[in-house]
Design a protein around this motif. Structure first.
Motif, PDB file in Angstrom:
ATOM      1  N   HIS A 188      22.959  24.985  60.468  1.00 59.76           N
ATOM      2  CA  HIS A 188      23.490  24.709  59.135  1.00 59.76           C
ATOM      3  C   HIS A 188      24.388  23.467  59.178  1.00 59.76           C
ATOM      4  O   HIS A 188      25.340  23.412  59.956  1.00 59.76           O
ATOM      5  CB  HIS A 188      24.279  25.900  58.616  1.00 59.76           C
ATOM      6  CG  HIS A 188      23.471  27.152  58.548  1.00 59.76           C
ATOM      7  ND1 HIS A 188      22.723  27.502  57.453  1.00 59.76           N
ATOM      8  CD2 HIS A 188      23.275  28.129  59.482  1.00 59.76           C
ATOM      9  CE1 HIS A 188      22.104  28.646  57.691  1.00 59.76           C
ATOM     10  NE2 HIS A 188      22.432  29.050  58.913  1.00 59.76           N
ATOM     11  N   LYS A 189      24.068  22.507  58.336  1.00 57.94           N
ATOM     12  CA  LYS A 189      24.878  21.296  58.232  1.00 57.94           C
ATOM     13  C   LYS A 189      25.948  21.517  57.176  1.00 57.94           C
ATOM     14  O   LYS A 189      25.671  22.042  56.093  1.00 57.94           O
ATOM     15  CB  LYS A 189      24.011  20.099  57.848  1.00 57.94           C
ATOM     16  CG  LYS A 189      24.775  18.786  57.743  1.00 57.94           C
ATOM     17  CD  LYS A 189      23.842  17.629  57.400  1.00 57.94           C
ATOM     18  CE  LYS A 189      24.599  16.325  57.261  1.00 57.94           C
ATOM     19  NZ  LYS A 189      23.706  15.191  56.946  1.00 57.94           N
ATOM     20  N   ILE A 214      38.602  23.639  52.230  1.00 57.68           N
ATOM     21  CA  ILE A 214      37.642  24.703  51.880  1.00 57.68           C
ATOM     22  C   ILE A 214      38.309  25.734  50.978  1.00 57.68           C
ATOM     23  O   ILE A 214      37.713  26.217  50.010  1.00 57.68           O
ATOM     24  CB  ILE A 214      37.093  25.364  53.163  1.00 57.68           C
ATOM     25  CG1 ILE A 214      36.299  24.335  53.979  1.00 57.68           C
ATOM     26  CG2 ILE A 214      36.211  26.563  52.817  1.00 57.68           C
ATOM     27  CD1 ILE A 214      35.900  24.811  55.356  1.00 57.68           C
ATOM     28  N   ARG A 215      39.558  26.069  51.278  1.00 58.95           N
ATOM     29  CA  ARG A 215      40.308  27.023  50.453  1.00 58.95           C
ATOM     30  C   ARG A 215      40.510  26.470  49.029  1.00 58.95           C
ATOM     31  O   ARG A 215      40.328  27.184  48.038  1.00 58.95           O
ATOM     32  CB  ARG A 215      41.656  27.325  51.093  1.00 58.95           C
ATOM     33  CG  ARG A 215      42.447  28.385  50.322  1.00 58.95           C
ATOM     34  CD  ARG A 215      43.886  28.477  50.781  1.00 58.95           C
ATOM     35  NE  ARG A 215      43.997  28.854  52.174  1.00 58.95           N
ATOM     36  CZ  ARG A 215      44.431  28.044  53.143  1.00 58.95           C
ATOM     37  NH1 ARG A 215      44.776  26.780  52.847  1.00 58.95           N
ATOM     38  NH2 ARG A 215      44.522  28.462  54.385  1.00 58.95           N
ATOM     39  N   GLN A 216      40.892  25.202  48.929  1.00 59.51           N
ATOM     40  CA  GLN A 216      41.127  24.590  47.619  1.00 59.51           C
ATOM     41  C   GLN A 216      39.852  24.563  46.778  1.00 59.51           C
ATOM     42  O   GLN A 216      39.885  24.816  45.571  1.00 59.51           O
ATOM     43  CB  GLN A 216      41.667  23.174  47.794  1.00 59.51           C
ATOM     44  CG  GLN A 216      43.102  23.114  48.314  1.00 59.51           C
ATOM     45  CD  GLN A 216      43.513  21.704  48.700  1.00 59.51           C
ATOM     46  OE1 GLN A 216      42.914  20.736  48.242  1.00 59.51           O
ATOM     47  NE2 GLN A 216      44.523  21.585  49.553  1.00 59.51           N
ATOM     48  N   PHE A 217      38.738  24.280  47.434  1.00 59.07           N
ATOM     49  CA  PHE A 217      37.463  24.260  46.700  1.00 59.07           C
ATOM     50  C   PHE A 217      37.113  25.659  46.201  1.00 59.07           C
ATOM     51  O   PHE A 217      36.628  25.827  45.075  1.00 59.07           O
ATOM     52  CB  PHE A 217      36.344  23.724  47.587  1.00 59.07           C
ATOM     53  CG  PHE A 217      35.015  23.672  46.892  1.00 59.07           C
ATOM     54  CD1 PHE A 217      34.696  22.617  46.058  1.00 59.07           C
ATOM     55  CD2 PHE A 217      34.081  24.697  47.065  1.00 59.07           C
ATOM     56  CE1 PHE A 217      33.468  22.571  45.399  1.00 59.07           C
ATOM     57  CE2 PHE A 217      32.852  24.660  46.418  1.00 59.07           C
ATOM     58  CZ  PHE A 217      32.549  23.594  45.576  1.00 59.07           C
ATOM     59  N   ILE A 243      31.710  20.311  48.710  1.00 64.01           N
ATOM     60  CA  ILE A 243      31.174  20.972  49.898  1.00 64.01           C
ATOM     61  C   ILE A 243      29.662  21.018  49.786  1.00 64.01           C
ATOM     62  O   ILE A 243      29.114  21.501  48.789  1.00 64.01           O
ATOM     63  CB  ILE A 243      31.742  22.397  50.065  1.00 64.01           C
ATOM     64  CG1 ILE A 243      33.247  22.344  50.315  1.00 64.01           C
ATOM     65  CG2 ILE A 243      31.046  23.118  51.217  1.00 64.01           C
ATOM     66  CD1 ILE A 243      33.888  23.711  50.540  1.00 64.01           C
ATOM     67  N   GLU A 244      29.000  20.501  50.807  1.00 62.77           N
ATOM     68  CA  GLU A 244      27.542  20.526  50.853  1.00 62.77           C
ATOM     69  C   GLU A 244      27.110  21.399  52.029  1.00 62.77           C
ATOM     70  O   GLU A 244      27.424  21.107  53.181  1.00 62.77           O
ATOM     71  CB  GLU A 244      26.988  19.116  51.029  1.00 62.77           C
ATOM     72  CG  GLU A 244      27.362  18.164  49.897  1.00 62.77           C
ATOM     73  CD  GLU A 244      26.979  16.721  50.201  1.00 62.77           C
ATOM     74  OE1 GLU A 244      26.232  16.515  51.194  1.00 62.77           O
ATOM     75  OE2 GLU A 244      27.432  15.812  49.478  1.00 62.77           O
TER      76      GLU A 244
END
Length: 322
Positions: free
Chosen positions: A5-6, A42-45, A56-57
């Motif tokens: 997973h990228k 990651i948390r903010q998103f 995030i992709e």
């Protein structure tokens, strides 16, 4: 969960990009290298979505696991890539290890400590660095790198071989070592290797340690530092002895070759806590009812017949000069 997973996490200032392919990935390193910032983004998103200014992709959901309710949250997550910062004390608990074992999620754990309750691979221990890919812009491009070199120079002929355990792999290496007049000893488990090396007094001997790379991750910090400091200790860390046999093409099986080329596409994380377990089952299943019937606890003497022994040895000789 399985497969590679990228993951891309970015805003107008930072760009993280990396791939993961096992159930446990460890990110280590000093402070101020961007590890905690990755978790924060990651948390903010997750909290604000596009309003966070973060993108995030990834083909799987990315989430942060933290707080006192971590057990309940983890039990309700499936098919996620879960990021955990080292400030969460639960990563050191056996309960956490048991829940990871039963989970079909992938875990990216940021920690400077060695997590002895988890069997993670030496290949999946990374640091973060700024690559300079965008050096002419304002954005900083962050990539991961392997902390421990995956291919040590093992060209010298060892005077002594230390094998991780007492199973079939040890029996094979002991037989080969006897032919070559090399001392071969078992450490009796991966946690005992370091203590065994500390007891060795002669530093003029060339020593090769053979252990399952698929689960040696927690022990690597001490082993690698000792190998660098002493200079006479080399580390040979294949996935497992079963992987050595499977990748040697002794079985002449096309499906095995396909699996060895991209094992992440075949190994379900919820079923196999460590890749070593998958390769053991694969070898046992593929040789069942044949003259090469494999047992982990005791080596089938057929593997020491001249032709079979040399096919396996040819694969090993790429790493060890017997």
């Amino acid at each position: 969960m399985k497969g590679k997973h990228k993951i891309v996490v970015k805003n107008n200032r930072l760009h993280y990009e990396f791939e993961i392919k096992r159930n446990i990935t460890i990110i280590k390193g000093d402070s101020a290298t961007g590890k905690t910032t990755l978790i924060n983004m990651i948390r903010q998103f997750a909290n604000l979505g596009n309003a966070s200014g973060i993108e995030i992709e990834c083909d799987a959901p990315c989430t942060v696991l933290e707080g006192n309710l971590w057990q309940m949250l983890l039990k309700n997550l499936s098919g996620n890539i879960i990021f955990i910062d080292e400030e969460n004390q639960f990563i050191r608990q056996q309960e956490f290890a048991e829940l990871v074992k039963a989970s079909d999620n992938y875990f990216v754990i940021i920690t400077r400590e060695n997590l002895y309750n988890l069997p993670y691979s030496v290949e999946e221990i990374y640091g973060l660095y700024s690559s300079g890919k965008y050096q002419n812009t304002k954005q900083i491009y962050q990539e991961m790198y392997h902390i421990y070199p995956l291919n040590q120079d093992l060209s010298c002929k060892p005077d002594k071989i230390i094998v991780e355990d007492t199973n079939s792999g040890y029996e094979y290496f002991k037989a080969i070592s006897k032919e070559k007049n090399i001392v071969c000893e078992s450490a009796g488990g991966k946690t005992k290797i370091f203590a065994m090396l500390e007891q060795l007094k002669a530093e003029t001997e060339s020593i090769c340690v053979i252990a399952d790379g698929a689960a040696i991750g927690p022990e690597m910090d001490a082993l690698y530092k000792m190998s660098v400091e002493k200079g006479n200790i080399k580390l040979y860390l294949p996935e497992s002895f079963e992987w050595i046999i499977l990748s040697s093409e002794l079985l002449e099986d096309k499906e095995i070759k396909d699996i060895i080329d991209k094992p992440e596409n075949y190994i379900e994380s919820q079923e196999y806590f460590s890749w070593e377990r998958f390769f053991t089952k694969l070898l046992v299943d593929k040789t069942a009812g044949t003259y090469l019937k494999y047992q982990k606890g005791k080596l089938n003497p057929t593997y020491l017949h001249e032709k079979n022994k040399n096919i396996i040895l040819k694969n090993i000789k790429n790493s060890i000069d017997f």
